[in-house]
Design a protein around this motif. Sequence first.
Motif, mmCIF file in Angstrom:
data_model
loop_
_atom_site.group_PDB
_atom_site.id
_atom_site.type_symbol
_atom_site.label_atom_id
_atom_site.label_comp_id
_atom_site.label_asym_id
_atom_site.label_seq_id
_atom_site.Cartn_x
_atom_site.Cartn_y
_atom_site.Cartn_z
ATOM 1 N N GLU A 219 0.838 -1.189 0.000
ATOM 2 C CA GLU A 219 0.000 0.000 0.000
ATOM 3 C C GLU A 219 0.878 1.246 0.000
ATOM 4 N N PRO A 220 0.529 2.251 -0.810
ATOM 5 C CA PRO A 220 1.318 3.492 -0.795
ATOM 6 C C PRO A 220 1.392 4.086 0.603
ATOM 7 N N GLY A 221 2.517 4.721 0.897
ATOM 8 C CA GLY A 221 2.700 5.308 2.222
ATOM 9 C C GLY A 221 1.663 6.369 2.527
ATOM 10 N N GLU A 222 1.384 6.554 3.798
ATOM 11 C CA GLU A 222 0.413 7.573 4.204
ATOM 12 C C GLU A 222 0.974 8.952 3.896
ATOM 13 N N ASP A 223 0.102 9.877 3.548
ATOM 14 C CA ASP A 223 0.495 11.194 3.055
ATOM 15 C C ASP A 223 0.117 12.262 4.069
ATOM 16 N N ASP A 253 2.776 16.765 -6.091
ATOM 17 C CA ASP A 253 2.447 15.941 -4.934
ATOM 18 C C ASP A 253 2.367 14.501 -5.444
ATOM 19 N N ASP A 254 3.426 13.721 -5.228
ATOM 20 C CA ASP A 254 3.545 12.414 -5.877
ATOM 21 C C ASP A 254 2.849 11.279 -5.136
ATOM 22 N N ILE A 255 2.037 11.605 -4.133
ATOM 23 C CA ILE A 255 1.279 10.562 -3.437
ATOM 24 C C ILE A 255 -0.216 10.739 -3.663
ATOM 25 N N SER A 256 -0.751 11.868 -3.227
ATOM 26 C CA SER A 256 -2.196 12.057 -3.285
ATOM 27 C C SER A 256 -2.658 12.890 -4.466
ATOM 28 N N LEU A 304 -0.432 14.475 -10.167
ATOM 29 C CA LEU A 304 0.769 14.353 -9.336
ATOM 30 C C LEU A 304 1.811 15.392 -9.704
ATOM 31 N N ASP A 332 -3.083 19.300 -1.227
ATOM 32 C CA ASP A 332 -3.240 18.083 -2.027
ATOM 33 C C ASP A 332 -4.666 17.569 -1.891
#
Length: 366
Positions: A219-223, A253-256, A304, A332
Amino acid sequence: GGYPGADLDSTYLGFTDPGSFEWIDAAVALSTSTFYIAFEQIGDYPDCDSVAVDAEAGSHNWTGYGGDWSKTTLFGDFMLRCYWEDGTGGDFLPPEVTGLNPADGAVDVPVDTTIIFHVVDDVSGVDVATIELTAQDASRGPLKFKLALNAGGPSPTGVISGDLHVDDADLLDVVCTFTPDSDLPYADAITCTVAAGLADIQGNETSQDIVWDFTTEDEPGEDYLPPEVTGLNPADGAEGVPVVTKIIFRVVDDISGVDVETIKFAAQDTSKNAHNFALAFSVGGPSPTGVISGVLYIDDIDPLDVLCKFTPDSDLPYADTITCTVAAGLADALGNETLQDIVWSFRTENKPGVQNCTWGEIKALY
């Protein structure tokens, strides 16, 4: 080839008493070869070939006299001659499962993947009604789920519900695609099972389950971080920038992903009044003193990495410091936002024909 004593006597002829027989009706299904049967009666003709298939005398001649099959070079009361044109014989093997995708043991599989496999039987063809698939999340209960052609409705705990599409356009190579109803769980082992009983159209079936598994991506890391402003052009501190320039920057913003509605931009000529101006998508009408009016174009095709380009309504002033500001509150998609303005500046080129110099240098010229 083959011979009746191996597998055909009980299929095509039934013995009632020694020396007596009765015909048994049975289907022959071959895809890549031709099967011939010839029943020949009394006569001493060992080279006889009633179906025009050449064979060495005695090589395919069998007698049923006495209630059992045996080779003969002479004809008795009756004889059964058997031929397979390509010499491959009958089909005694069940289908195989191949072409697994994701492959057995695969790791970091995307959670939005579909599960594909082939059921292959290159002699008789696959009985598609016997294809039963289990897709299970191994982190949950060990419940079993059999899916023939499609699935619907709520699934028990541990079972991955979805739809299995069976492409049986070619019965020798049937393509099966399982599409889950929702994304697979992150960082989990997914076990796939084709149930025992998978068969070809001759009824040859598997005696055990065929099982493989793969592991999904983490799972992608928490943002918890807001977007960043990068790719400044002109760069912070740049000198001699043409007055016809456009101001470009990126919001990353490369996560959310970026909430583009929160992009507020100001461009200001610091030789005029220090008036702050927030510009979202476009600016129109008269501009306050010190504010550079223009249009901000936002390319959000990739949330992103959002590209922003500010085009002034007119040329920038010569030999002046231009201050750029992305206002606090840049956020984000999860609402993580900047607490302070992001500011940079550059200086434009001198006006052509004008040379900057000191008062002493001017006096020296006269």
